[in-house]
Scaffold this active site. Structure first.
Site, mmCIF file in Angstrom:
data_model
loop_
_atom_site.group_PDB
_atom_site.id
_atom_site.type_symbol
_atom_site.label_atom_id
_atom_site.label_comp_id
_atom_site.label_asym_id
_atom_site.label_seq_id
_atom_site.Cartn_x
_atom_site.Cartn_y
_atom_site.Cartn_z
ATOM 1 N N ASN A 9 2.326 13.256 -1.381
ATOM 2 C CA ASN A 9 1.588 12.130 -0.390
ATOM 3 C C ASN A 9 1.833 10.839 -1.564
ATOM 4 O O ASN A 9 1.231 10.687 -2.515
ATOM 5 C CB ASN A 9 0.168 12.355 -0.374
ATOM 6 C CG ASN A 9 -0.715 11.646 0.062
ATOM 7 O OD1 ASN A 9 -0.069 10.622 0.771
ATOM 8 N ND2 ASN A 9 -2.049 11.641 0.675
ATOM 9 N N ARG A 93 3.857 13.220 3.562
ATOM 10 C CA ARG A 93 3.175 12.740 3.937
ATOM 11 C C ARG A 93 3.845 11.008 4.055
ATOM 12 O O ARG A 93 4.084 10.893 3.279
ATOM 13 C CB ARG A 93 1.351 12.598 2.673
ATOM 14 C CG ARG A 93 0.570 11.700 3.941
ATOM 15 C CD ARG A 93 -0.910 11.154 3.870
ATOM 16 N NE ARG A 93 -1.560 11.619 5.063
ATOM 17 C CZ ARG A 93 -2.753 11.413 4.021
ATOM 18 N NH1 ARG A 93 -3.378 12.130 3.163
ATOM 19 N NH2 ARG A 93 -3.729 11.153 5.382
ATOM 20 N N HIS A 181 -4.944 10.425 10.730
ATOM 21 C CA HIS A 181 -5.517 11.413 10.249
ATOM 22 C C HIS A 181 -4.899 12.585 10.811
ATOM 23 O O HIS A 181 -5.833 13.844 11.274
ATOM 24 C CB HIS A 181 -7.217 11.526 9.907
ATOM 25 C CG HIS A 181 -7.977 10.423 9.296
ATOM 26 N ND1 HIS A 181 -9.036 9.968 9.539
ATOM 27 C CD2 HIS A 181 -6.937 10.148 7.687
ATOM 28 C CE1 HIS A 181 -9.403 8.733 8.193
ATOM 29 N NE2 HIS A 181 -8.698 8.898 7.396
ATOM 30 N N ARG A 241 -13.441 -0.704 4.779
ATOM 31 C CA ARG A 241 -12.142 -1.157 5.995
ATOM 32 C C ARG A 241 -13.482 -1.223 6.938
ATOM 33 O O ARG A 241 -14.246 -0.655 7.803
ATOM 34 C CB ARG A 241 -11.402 0.514 6.134
ATOM 35 C CG ARG A 241 -10.168 0.211 5.676
ATOM 36 C CD ARG A 241 -8.887 1.200 5.838
ATOM 37 N NE ARG A 241 -9.274 1.975 5.468
ATOM 38 C CZ ARG A 241 -8.494 3.319 5.361
ATOM 39 N NH1 ARG A 241 -8.227 3.482 6.786
ATOM 40 N NH2 ARG A 241 -8.046 4.338 4.982
ATOM 41 N N GLY A 330 -18.176 14.027 5.120
ATOM 42 C CA GLY A 330 -18.272 15.580 5.827
ATOM 43 C C GLY A 330 -18.416 16.259 5.552
ATOM 44 O O GLY A 330 -19.507 16.908 6.161
ATOM 45 N N GLU A 379 -5.048 18.946 4.334
ATOM 46 C CA GLU A 379 -3.981 17.743 4.478
ATOM 47 C C GLU A 379 -2.945 18.782 3.617
ATOM 48 O O GLU A 379 -1.797 18.883 4.712
ATOM 49 C CB GLU A 379 -4.082 16.472 4.977
ATOM 50 C CG GLU A 379 -5.227 16.110 5.177
ATOM 51 C CD GLU A 379 -5.808 14.943 5.070
ATOM 52 O OE1 GLU A 379 -6.511 14.507 3.886
ATOM 53 O OE2 GLU A 379 -5.637 14.060 5.829
#
Ligand code: ADP
Length: 394
Positions: A9, A93, A181, A241, A330, A379
């Site tokens: 990544n 990725r 995502h 952001r 989360g 991921e």
């Protein structure tokens, strides 16, 4: 000889990597993971094995070493780690697969050229992702490489969900909602029915709440809609952001503040969200620990926007059976999950406070009409699975 796949990544100043050994049935098993960060500044490499044992910690003084140089360092170091294991391929990725790539793809010159054309759509990420691919191709031309896209999972959206109400010609030029995502959502789409088989066909909203944050509506494990759209700026306010913004604000910034595209882009990506509103920072842990009222307000805004998007995505699904929290905030913040669930009570969400505090997988109360989960995303594993399957012998 056993096979392994490497995942990469590549970001603007970092290279995250993970190595997976493949079982006989080509299931990837984590072997090690690490990161080279501070490229161009104070580069540092760290890696741990699957048990969390440190394998390397090293720094460099040389600011001139670029991604290609560090992929060479990584290649050399990995040879020592691999032993008898054969590196079968590298999975990358790649943030943007445009409309063409709805699944991972083996990379060749033609694919790379098409991915290059998408750089203007993701200027902060795509060029770095592709630089990683080119660097591996230059040093190991025979090593198969696979691109795994953040957008691909969202290609299942009904067509209407991808429209902006702009003149049609802009849609035809690719100015449409893509969603990101996707590798995280795809992982959850597999992990949720593994944890709760009765939810395999359910209407689910997944909240990926990390430094970047978005939400995805899924039915039967397929993406129906998502809060990020043309770029990874849309939807929720994030660490730095802005999230959804009236486009009139951008026009006003140009006219009244004399800001140009570069200045606005830098501000919208790096100075907004939790950091901009709180004035404290972008790290949710710092905000939760702060007694500055602006930090509390930034958290409230984050939660409020999540609750609003949850209502919108439940409408897109025609109801809600399950809510999944994932990514840094989360997965690890009972406080944020509790605040969101409180605002979502009208949808039939009822939290089990003890399970939530304990970090259980299922955090809803037994009587909750909507099942609520906190599931760690992965991921890298998703990239490894895709890479192993794209490269599987026919
Ligand atoms: P990225 O988008 O960079 O991959 P992550 O998924 O790692 O981000 O999430 C980073 C965010 O998770 C940060 O805002 C961090 O503060 C937050 N976070 C990590 N652990 C906790 C925790 N225990 N409680 C609250 N927030 C946390």
């Amino acid at each position: 000889m056993a096979d392994a796949v490497l995942t990469i990544n590549a970001g603007s100043s970092s290279l995250k990597f993970a190595l997976y050994r493949l079982d006989d049935d080509r299931t990837p098993r984590p072997a090690l993971a690490g990161e080279i960060e501070g490229i161009g500044n104070e580069p540092r490499m760290t890696a741990e094995d699957a048990k969390g044992q440190k394998l390397v910690e090293r720094g460099w003084q040389d600011r001139g070493m670029d991604h290609r140089a560090f992929l060479g360092v990584l290649d050399e170091w990995l040879r020592g780690q691999l032993g008898e294991t054969r590196l079968a391929g590298v999975g990358h990725r790649v943030v943007h697969g445009g409309t063409a790539f709805a699944a991972p793809v083996r990379i060749d010159a033609a694919v790379l050229a098409r991915l290059e054309q998408l750089c203007p759509l993701a200027p902060l990420h795509q060029p770095h992702n592709l630089a990683g691919i080119r660097a591996v191709a230059a040093s190991r031309p025979d090593l198969p490489q696979v691109a795994c896209f953040d957008t691909a999972f969202h290609r299942a959206h009904p067509e209407l969900a991808d429209w902006f109400a702009l003149p049609r010609r802009f849609h035809d030029d690719g100015i449409r909602r893509y969603g990101f995502h996707g590798l995280s959502y795809e992982y959850i789409a597999h992990a949720l029915p593994a944890a709760a088989p009765e939810l395999a066909q359910a209407r689910v909203v997944v909240a990926h709440l990390g430094n970047g944050a978005s939400m995805c509506a899924m039915r039967g494990g397929r993406s129906i809609d998502s809060t990020m759209s043309f770029t990874a700026l849309d939807g929720l306010p994030m660490g730095t952001r802005c999230g959804a913004l009236d486009p009139g604000v951008v026009l006003h910034l140009i006219r009244a503040y004399g800001m140009d595209a570069d200045a606005i882009e830098a501000m919208l990506y790096h100075e907004c969200g939790l950091k901009g509103v709180s004035g404290v920072g972008n790290d949710m842990r710092d905000l939760l620990a702060s007694d500055d009222p602006r930090a509390a307000q930034a958290i409230d805004l984050f939660v409020w926007r999540i609750a609003r998007e949850l209502g919108a995505l439940a409408a897109a699904l025609g109801g809600l059976d399950a809510l999944v929290f994932t990514a840094g905030i989360g997965e690890r913040s009972p406080a944020i999950r509790a605040k969101v669930c409180e605002l979502a009570g009208w949808l039939g969400v009822a939290l089990d406070p003890a399970a939530n505090r304990a970090g259980a997988l299922r955090v809803s109360s037994p009587g909750s009409r909507v099942a609520v989960f906190a599931i760690p995303t992965d991921e890298e594993l998703m990239i490894a699975r895709h890479t192993a399957s794209v490269l599987a012998p026919a």
